[in-house]
Write a protein that holds these residues in place. Structure first.
Motif: not given
Length: 55
Positions: A1-13
């Motif tokens: 999921m973090t690769k799909a949303h690289p601009r979002l913070h890991a904590e949010l993912v």
């Protein structure tokens, strides 16, 4: 999921995945549970991404 949303913070993912997991924790059939959990987490992240752009 973090690769799909690289601009979002890991904590949010991680939080969105945990929320999705929590929503399905009482599901009676767990065989295919990762599929709807991933879809729900993606929906949460998409809405979060929109709110960050609006800020």
């Amino acid at each position: 999921m973090t690769k799909a949303h690289p601009r979002l913070h890991a904590e949010l993912v991680w939080g969105s995945v945990q929320t999705a997991y929590g929503e399905f924790r009482h599901a009676r059939v767990r065989t295919y549970l990762p599929v709807p959990m991933e879809c729900r987490a993606r929906d949460l992240l998409a809405s979060e991404g929109r709110s960050e752009r609006d800020a």
